[in-house]
Design a protein around this motif. Structure first.
Motif, short mmCIF file in Angstrom:
data_model
loop_
_atom_site.label_atom_id
_atom_site.label_comp_id
_atom_site.label_asym_id
_atom_site.label_seq_id
_atom_site.Cartn_x
_atom_site.Cartn_y
_atom_site.Cartn_z
N GLU A 78 0.84 -1.19 0.00
CA GLU A 78 0.00 0.00 0.00
C GLU A 78 0.88 1.25 0.00
O GLU A 78 1.72 1.41 0.87
CB GLU A 78 -0.91 0.05 1.23
N ASN A 79 0.72 2.06 -0.97
CA ASN A 79 1.45 3.32 -1.05
C ASN A 79 0.49 4.45 -0.69
O ASN A 79 0.02 5.18 -1.54
CB ASN A 79 2.02 3.52 -2.47
N ASP A 80 0.21 4.57 0.62
CA ASP A 80 -0.78 5.54 1.07
C ASP A 80 -0.16 6.79 1.69
O ASP A 80 -0.87 7.60 2.25
CB ASP A 80 -1.75 4.88 2.06
N SER A 89 1.28 18.73 -2.77
CA SER A 89 1.21 17.38 -2.24
C SER A 89 0.90 16.41 -3.37
O SER A 89 0.00 16.64 -4.17
CB SER A 89 0.12 17.31 -1.16
N HIS A 90 1.67 15.33 -3.43
CA HIS A 90 1.52 14.31 -4.47
C HIS A 90 1.37 12.95 -3.81
O HIS A 90 1.96 12.70 -2.77
CB HIS A 90 2.74 14.27 -5.40
N HIS A 91 0.61 12.09 -4.44
CA HIS A 91 0.49 10.72 -3.95
C HIS A 91 1.80 10.00 -4.19
O HIS A 91 2.46 10.21 -5.20
CB HIS A 91 -0.66 10.00 -4.67
N ILE A 92 2.18 9.17 -3.24
CA ILE A 92 3.43 8.44 -3.38
C ILE A 92 3.36 7.53 -4.62
O ILE A 92 2.27 7.12 -5.01
CB ILE A 92 3.73 7.64 -2.09
N SER A 93 4.46 7.30 -5.25
CA SER A 93 4.66 6.52 -6.48
C SER A 93 4.25 7.29 -7.73
O SER A 93 4.32 6.76 -8.83
CB SER A 93 3.95 5.15 -6.44
#
Length: 122
Positions: A78-80, A89-93
């Motif tokens: 999970e990359n949360d 802000s960016h979502h991981i991955s």
């Protein structure tokens, strides 16, 4: 019990209970801080770099052709978590565009802690 009269003792008990609850909520609100525990690390990257944060392994991947980078959580599927770079802000991955690919700083943020990563090519 609902049909009983409100006595002086019962009223005092209710007032004291409310005062304790209000004091507890007020204290908790004042003591709460958005300044989470901040850690810092450095990363010397050619194409990739690994670092550890909050008992999890992360990998920084640089794409020098497109002047972008991304952070992947290696130890958990999970990359949360979130990556913050230049106020966004960016979502991981997710690949994030770079202005200067030789030296930059970003933060990784999870629910409890913040890690600031300084990246250099040397």
């Amino acid at each position: 019990m609902a049909a009983e009269k409100l006595t002086k003792g019962r009223l005092i008990q209710i007032i004291v209970t409310f005062a304790v609850l209000i004091a507890a909520f007020t204290w908790r609100t004042i003591e709460h801080s958005d300044n989470k525990l901040m850690n810092e690390t450095s990363c010397i990257a050619g194409d990739s770099c690994r670092f550890e944060f909050d008992s999890s392994d992360y990998k920084l991947e640089l794409d020098s052709d497109q002047a972008a980078f991304r952070v992947i959580r290696v130890s958990k599927l999970e990359n949360d978590d979130f990556v913050e770079y230049q106020g966004e802000s960016h979502h991981i991955s997710e690949f994030i565009s770079l202005d200067n690919s030789t030296q930059f700083t970003f933060t990784v943020r999870n629910s409890e802690q913040v890690l600031q990563v300084n990246v250099n090519n040397r």
